[in-house]
Design an enzyme around this catalytic site. Sequence first.
Site, PDB file in Angstrom:
ATOM      1  N   ASP A 131      12.854  27.486  41.730  1.00 27.85           N
ATOM      2  CA  ASP A 131      12.887  28.944  41.574  1.00 27.85           C
ATOM      3  C   ASP A 131      14.146  29.585  42.158  1.00 27.85           C
ATOM      4  OD1 ASP A 131      12.109  28.332  44.129  1.00 27.85           O
ATOM      5  OD2 ASP A 131      10.478  29.768  44.226  1.00 27.85           O
ATOM      6  N   GLU A 191      15.396  19.932  56.838  1.00 27.16           N
ATOM      7  CA  GLU A 191      16.858  19.878  56.670  1.00 27.16           C
ATOM      8  C   GLU A 191      17.518  19.373  57.951  1.00 27.16           C
ATOM      9  OE1 GLU A 191      15.029  22.639  56.394  1.00 27.16           O
ATOM     10  OE2 GLU A 191      15.433  23.717  54.519  1.00 27.16           O
TER      11      GLU A 191
END
Lengths: 342, 342
Positions: free
Chosen positions: B174, B257
Amino acid sequence: MSRWFRLVMFVTGASSLFGSLYVWHATNQQAQVLMRAQQMRDHLYRTLREEQNRPLAPGADLSDSNLPMIYAITPTYNRPEQIAELTRLSQTLMHVPALHWIICEDATTASEPLQRFLLNLKLPYTFLFAPMPSKYRDDKKMVYKPKGVAARNAGMRWIRDNNKTGVFYFMDDDNSYDLRLFREMRYTQRVSMWPVGLVTGLALSTPVLKDGHLVGWYDGFIYGRKFPVDMAGFAVNVDYWRAAGEVEMPFKTSYEEDGFLRAIGISFSELEFKANDCTEIYVWHTRTSKAPKAKRTIFEPAFDDSNIRILQNSMLIEPLTEANANKNYSSEVSKMMTLKTS
Amino acid sequence: MSRWFRLVMFVTGASSLFGSLYVWHATNQQAQVLMRAQQMRDHLYRTLREEQNRPLAPGADLSDSNLPMIYAITPTYNRPEQIAELTRLSQTLMHVPALHWIICEDATTASEPLQRFLLNLKLPYTFLFAPMPSKYRDDKKMVYKPKGVAARNAGMRWIRDNNKTGVFYFMDDDNSYDLRLFREMRYTQRVSMWPVGLVTGLALSTPVLKDGHLVGWYDGFIYGRKFPVDMAGFAVNVDYWRAAGEVEMPFKTSYEEDGFLRAIGISFSELEFKANDCTEIYVWHTRTSKAPKAKRTIFEPAFDDSNIRILQNSMLIEPLTEANANKNYSSEVSKMMTLKTS
């Protein structure tokens, strides 16, 4: 900012020119941009467009094409996610040959990020300013405003004023489109229709067909509408629209599509059903969540002479004032982590 | 459904083959699809991909290209807006040469709309099943699940198992991407980084640079992270990742991350900053609003023999049962308007 341009903007108002002239220098001058504004009837209507030497994406090359043109009319307005949405939609349109994009902004000035977006846009396009008329904008009692109506009418007027032929289609900047939709709508003779996904509580809006014939409508908001369809669910032939009196969209919230289609005089039996007799979904009414407003941490002096000062032009939506700088300054400093070692 | 294919699916489990074979006939047979599944270490890992005769979009033609490959790894999951999102993202990727899309679904079966999307996809791609491990999925006390971690690890394993070189990048389905980002990330030597717009309360996440040197981080969620960056804010060179031990992403919510970048052993001074020294925003963390669940009006007998029966396969997310059919049946009948005249 490696690609920049000389920007020449002419601003005209009412029926006469008043010459506000800006010349904007930058490296790698590649194009000139002409920005014009004209007052059309009851509201503003302006154009920003590039000269002919702007390179186009391969899909946008019209030179060897005899296809009927598609005019995509997209209302937009300034908000944090505007450039993201327009960037994403432009990538869809770059795949569609013989398409001209009419972007209509609910404003009278373009933000710097929007100007940069337009200057980099590798599509044939026209940019119009089409703000909502003040009688709706300033009406404090009106909860649901007729958003995008001025924009769509400005787009149609541009088509009329420039004597275009082909097909026009109202494309919101946050919808999602399967490319097969454009191949089918291109040959619309009067008004074509198809299903729209993810719209209203039913997650679908469509004509109901049996044996290829219209027998009803499926939509979460039927009430009183002869054509209970979504804005993304139909396209119109320019010549047919012109012959029907070049009707406009009414400033009547929730009844824009119905009012327009009634006024154009199309009958049920004349509708052309696309998307494999309305059995496929080629367009979805996706809606992007509102981005949070950026906080004012960005005023911290530690960011002076850093990239943050340049990036803030792309992200801020509140005016930069001393007042809001001071308001959040101390509480948000911790969001910036300074390196102890590098 | 004008374009259809013969679908051949091989499903393999654990380390041995067990041959569930499906042959799917349709008009205009254009391609074969090979669907394989392999159990990889602690969780499932399967592949659905097409044979070589599937036509590609012009931008996806690799024949005359010596560009380093980009492997885009996209976690996805079944939801009403899934096909819309993937359709839109595929249009972005169709503009990027020398790109291979690794789509990783948090599931062990693909919905029919997803299968149709993949069969029509005109990009080089690999489809993997990579469900979240049951120890996280079934943990009722865990509020924030490590979404997409199994998917990203499956994508990296595919790269390893197929001895690929180039660059990989984690692309949510998205987000919105400016095409310039791909031109810049392609030449990543170790790990490259750039700003991400519309993420966290600050509406921006970026390294802070002065004179081209990293001096800090700007992000709404710094706490305890050495690399406070968004998943969309970096790309990794395959050979560098391999030399660093082919590390995986940890199942640690909000620290995926950071955990990955710490484990890969990159130092601050080795980071390669892109997007014009982190002064441009080429990727935005746009989020699509959740679509409403479709109501069950669709069970009304009036829709028998109509296009609605076909469309419901594309829109329903709850299983079709007598129970939920009866639940909403009577209250929603009025949403279908039957024509009095046509």
